[in-house]
Motif scaffolding. Structure first.
Motif, PDB file in Angstrom:
ATOM      1  N   LYS A 290       0.826  -1.204   0.000  1.00 21.57           N
ATOM      2  CA  LYS A 290       0.000   0.000   0.000  1.00 21.57           C
ATOM      3  C   LYS A 290       0.863   1.258   0.000  1.00 21.57           C
ATOM      4  O   LYS A 290       0.584   2.229  -0.708  1.00 21.57           O
ATOM      5  N   LEU A 291       1.928   1.255   0.793  1.00 22.84           N
ATOM      6  CA  LEU A 291       2.840   2.399   0.816  1.00 22.84           C
ATOM      7  C   LEU A 291       3.544   2.558  -0.521  1.00 22.84           C
ATOM      8  O   LEU A 291       3.672   3.662  -1.051  1.00 22.84           O
ATOM      9  N   ASP A 292       4.019   1.428  -1.076  1.00 19.71           N
ATOM     10  CA  ASP A 292       4.686   1.476  -2.376  1.00 19.71           C
ATOM     11  C   ASP A 292       3.732   1.953  -3.459  1.00 19.71           C
ATOM     12  O   ASP A 292       4.124   2.687  -4.378  1.00 19.71           O
ATOM     13  N   GLY A 293       2.466   1.529  -3.381  1.00 21.98           N
ATOM     14  CA  GLY A 293       1.488   1.953  -4.375  1.00 21.98           C
ATOM     15  C   GLY A 293       1.313   3.456  -4.393  1.00 21.98           C
ATOM     16  O   GLY A 293       1.202   4.077  -5.461  1.00 21.98           O
ATOM     17  N   THR A 294       1.315   4.069  -3.210  1.00 20.81           N
ATOM     18  CA  THR A 294       1.197   5.527  -3.119  1.00 20.81           C
ATOM     19  C   THR A 294       2.423   6.205  -3.711  1.00 20.81           C
ATOM     20  O   THR A 294       2.312   7.160  -4.497  1.00 20.81           O
ATOM     21  N   ASP A 295       3.618   5.714  -3.352  1.00 17.99           N
ATOM     22  CA  ASP A 295       4.862   6.296  -3.873  1.00 17.99           C
ATOM     23  C   ASP A 295       4.947   6.152  -5.394  1.00 17.99           C
ATOM     24  O   ASP A 295       5.323   7.094  -6.105  1.00 17.99           O
ATOM     25  N   LEU A 296       4.606   4.958  -5.898  1.00 21.52           N
ATOM     26  CA  LEU A 296       4.737   4.707  -7.335  1.00 21.52           C
ATOM     27  C   LEU A 296       3.692   5.466  -8.148  1.00 21.52           C
ATOM     28  O   LEU A 296       3.960   5.858  -9.285  1.00 21.52           O
ATOM     29  N   SER A 297       2.514   5.665  -7.578  1.00 18.19           N
ATOM     30  CA  SER A 297       1.502   6.470  -8.284  1.00 18.19           C
ATOM     31  C   SER A 297       2.009   7.903  -8.456  1.00 18.19           C
ATOM     32  O   SER A 297       1.876   8.499  -9.535  1.00 18.19           O
ATOM     33  N   GLY A 298       2.596   8.458  -7.392  1.00 20.02           N
ATOM     34  CA  GLY A 298       3.153   9.802  -7.480  1.00 20.02           C
ATOM     35  C   GLY A 298       4.313   9.872  -8.450  1.00 20.02           C
ATOM     36  O   GLY A 298       4.455  10.833  -9.222  1.00 20.02           O
ATOM     37  N   PHE A 299       5.169   8.839  -8.429  1.00 19.94           N
ATOM     38  CA  PHE A 299       6.315   8.797  -9.333  1.00 19.94           C
ATOM     39  C   PHE A 299       5.840   8.706 -10.779  1.00 19.94           C
ATOM     40  O   PHE A 299       6.385   9.371 -11.672  1.00 19.94           O
ATOM     41  N   LEU A 300       4.810   7.896 -11.021  1.00 18.96           N
ATOM     42  CA  LEU A 300       4.272   7.730 -12.368  1.00 18.96           C
ATOM     43  C   LEU A 300       3.722   9.045 -12.905  1.00 18.96           C
ATOM     44  O   LEU A 300       3.863   9.356 -14.100  1.00 18.96           O
ATOM     45  N   ASN A 301       3.113   9.851 -12.037  1.00 20.37           N
ATOM     46  CA  ASN A 301       2.583  11.148 -12.468  1.00 20.37           C
ATOM     47  C   ASN A 301       3.672  12.081 -12.986  1.00 20.37           C
ATOM     48  O   ASN A 301       3.390  12.991 -13.766  1.00 20.37           O
ATOM     49  N   SER A 302       4.904  11.859 -12.541  1.00 19.03           N
ATOM     50  CA  SER A 302       6.021  12.701 -12.992  1.00 19.03           C
ATOM     51  C   SER A 302       6.357  12.454 -14.450  1.00 19.03           C
ATOM     52  O   SER A 302       7.051  13.264 -15.072  1.00 19.03           O
ATOM     53  N   PHE A 303       5.874  11.330 -14.998  1.00 17.47           N
ATOM     54  CA  PHE A 303       6.194  10.968 -16.377  1.00 17.47           C
ATOM     55  C   PHE A 303       4.952  11.032 -17.273  1.00 17.47           C
ATOM     56  O   PHE A 303       4.781  10.241 -18.187  1.00 17.47           O
ATOM     57  N   ARG A 304       4.099  11.996 -16.992  1.00 18.54           N
ATOM     58  CA  ARG A 304       2.879  12.129 -17.788  1.00 18.54           C
ATOM     59  C   ARG A 304       3.172  12.429 -19.250  1.00 18.54           C
ATOM     60  O   ARG A 304       2.351  12.172 -20.118  1.00 18.54           O
ATOM     61  N   GLY A 305       4.365  12.983 -19.525  1.00 19.13           N
ATOM     62  CA  GLY A 305       4.716  13.322 -20.898  1.00 19.13           C
ATOM     63  C   GLY A 305       5.370  12.194 -21.665  1.00 19.13           C
ATOM     64  O   GLY A 305       5.819  12.380 -22.798  1.00 19.13           O
ATOM     65  N   ALA A 306       5.437  10.985 -21.078  1.00 15.87           N
ATOM     66  CA  ALA A 306       6.107   9.857 -21.743  1.00 15.87           C
ATOM     67  C   ALA A 306       5.313   9.388 -22.945  1.00 15.87           C
ATOM     68  O   ALA A 306       4.138   9.032 -22.825  1.00 15.87           O
ATOM     69  N   ARG A 307       5.955   9.375 -24.117  1.00 12.94           N
ATOM     70  CA  ARG A 307       5.286   8.880 -25.322  1.00 12.94           C
ATOM     71  C   ARG A 307       5.238   7.357 -25.332  1.00 12.94           C
ATOM     72  O   ARG A 307       4.259   6.760 -25.768  1.00 12.94           O
ATOM     73  N   THR A 308       6.320   6.702 -24.866  1.00 11.75           N
ATOM     74  CA  THR A 308       6.327   5.247 -24.694  1.00 11.75           C
ATOM     75  C   THR A 308       6.584   4.961 -23.224  1.00 11.75           C
ATOM     76  O   THR A 308       7.565   5.418 -22.656  1.00 11.75           O
ATOM     77  N   LEU A 309       5.679   4.212 -22.609  1.00  9.40           N
ATOM     78  CA  LEU A 309       5.784   3.896 -21.183  1.00  9.40           C
ATOM     79  C   LEU A 309       5.745   2.386 -20.984  1.00  9.40           C
ATOM     80  O   LEU A 309       4.819   1.715 -21.441  1.00  9.40           O
TER      81      LEU A 309
END
Length: 476
Positions: A290-309
């Motif tokens: 659950k803690l990792d899910g919160t951290d990774l969701s925030g980290f993923l938001n930092s790459f909103r501009g990724a064309r290939t993910l």
């Protein structure tokens, strides 16, 4: 003489009529192994191959039929390298590569080889001393005290554009500003001085840290275009911040840290994220996930501009387990989404979350990796694998822009078929005229024949319900 031989002879003559300077450019575009094979053509070609601008000595490719034991082969290999450079005629070298595992006892010869490359103003230098048997960095750490040191002459080489050093110790403080390359790859070493290297590298454009341990770095910042961390252990294992306003390629494989993104490029060509859980696979949510899910969701938001993910199973599993996953994730500009997964029910809700947040998606790839040890028929948090794709997903979840679906390592398993049926039927034709164009299934050559035949039959079934959507089957 046959027509084929006549054509071959004419082409050979045309090539031989070219001046040496042009032929050197041609052979320099070949691999070093291919370049050496041209030496048997004639005396002239034997001379020309000694002027190639790309030299690569690889222990695994070296063959000497006169010796049988490993020790004698290594002695022969070192002798061969020394002899070859003694007969080199060129003045400049584009690239020079040595792949030689743990070269203890040959340090004088190795240093002489590297000094030769430096004297020819080499631009791209590869020094790889790792053992082929190493698979994780802890394997290399046992040999840390045996690590070979980077020769002093390399630090002040002003022509150096790219440097790759594996299992070779070096001192970042010895690099002068003019000697720092634009592209740096470091691997299989104890890298406690990473912070000082980055702080003194304003010209660095590409950084790769692979299978290192005790990586002491808290802030990764600069004008870099490419940043890669591959299975390296950070010390201390707490937090790492990123300030990369111009990065175009970002890849991270390793444990989950407390990621703090201060700045990130708004348009990124490629992002690759691969995390592993310290507890291994799990069959129910826990405090850690659950803690990792919160951290990774925030980290993923930092790459909103990724064309290939590209994302991993652990990310798919953990992002659904934070307190409010739908409110944490933000819409992304991703056009190609790669889901590396086990096609397990534990990942299905994570898939939906990502699809809901990729409105511009054009290509969706399922890269099926090692299957989970948990039963595919087992429910997870109330989600049933057999009904999940009918009940928990709606047609609105799929981006209207989706054109291509790819499945790598396709086996015809029912979970794969359920996903594909849903994708095909929901995108077969939309009210706005948009539709899925094709589904590409890649089967691995190692599949048993009976399994392969069954997978082909399932693919034919998919084609029968797909209408105008093409279903193509390929072999990997």
């Amino acid at each position: 003489m046959t027509s084929k031989r006549i054509v071959s002879s004419i082409q050979s003559d045309r090539l031989s009529n070219l001046p040496d300077t042009l032929l050197i450019i041609i052979i320099s575009s070949l691999s070093f192994k291919e370049c050496l094979s041209t030496s048997v053509l004639s005396t002239r070609w034997s001379y020309l191959c000694r002027e190639t601008r790309n030299i690569a000595f690889n222990e695994s490719e070296y063959v000497d039929h006169s010796v049988s034991d490993k020790k004698s082969k290594r002695l022969s290999f070192v002798g061969y390298m020394s002899q070859w450079i003694s007969r080199y005629h060129g003045r400049y070298i584009e690239s020079f590569e040595i792949c030689f595992s743990l070269p203890l006892g040959f340090m004088a010869e190795i240093e002489s080889l590297i000094e030769f490359a430096v004297s020819r103003q080499v631009k791209n230098l590869v020094i790889d001393f790792k053992d082929p048997s190493w698979t994780i960095n802890s394997s290399a750490s046992w040999y840390a005290y045996l690590a070979v040191k980077l020769p002093v002459c390399v630090y002040s080489l002003t022509t150096l554009e790219s440097l790759k050093i594996y299992a070779c110790g070096f001192d970042p403080s010895k690099f002068t500003n003019s000697g720092l390359p634009r592209k740096l790859s470091i691997g299989w070493i104890n890298f406690t001085e990473a912070e000082s290297l980055l702080s003194n590298s304003p010209t660095l454009k590409s950084l790769s840290i692979d299978y290192c341990w005790s990586v002491d770095i808290k802030n990764i910042a600069g004008d870099m275009k490419e940043v890669v961390f591959d299975n390296s252990d950070f010390f201390p294992k707490k937090a790492c911040s990123f300030d990369l306003p111009n990065v175009e390629i970002f890849k991270y494989s390793g444990s989950v840290l407390s990621f703090d993104v201060k700045g990130m490029n708004r348009i990124i060509k490629e992002v690759y994220l691969d995390f592993f859980c310290a507890e291994g696979e799990y069959d129910k949510p826990n405090r850690r996930t659950k803690l990792d899910g919160t951290d990774l969701s925030g980290f993923l938001n930092s790459f909103r501009g990724a064309r290939t993910l590209s994302v991993c199973p652990y990310l798919l599993q953990s992002i659904q387990e934070c307190e409010d996953p739908s409110s944490l994730l933000r819409p992304m500009d991703t056009e190609h989404l790669v889901l590396r997964m086990r096609m397990h029910v534990m990942e299905f809700k994570g898939i939906k979350l990502l699809l809901d947040n990729c409105p511009n998606l054009e290509t969706l790839t399922f890269d099926i990796i090692r299957r989970s040890k948990f039963s595919y028929t087992k429910s997870y948090c109330g989600i049933c694998p057999k009904t999940c794709w009918q009940n928990s997903l709606t047609y609105k979840s799929l981006p209207k822009t989706l054109k291509v679906v790819v499945v790598r390592n396709y086996s015809g398993h029912f979970n794969e078929l359920n996903v594909l049926k849903f994708l095909i039927q929901s995108r077969r034709g939309h009210a706005d005229g948009s539709m899925l164009e094709r589904v590409e299934l890649y089967m691995h050559n190692s599949m048993e024949e009976s399994q392969r035949m069954l997978a082909h039959e399932e693919a034919e079934m998919l084609q029968s319900i797909s209408g105008a959507v093409q279903v193509l089957v390929h072999n990997l």
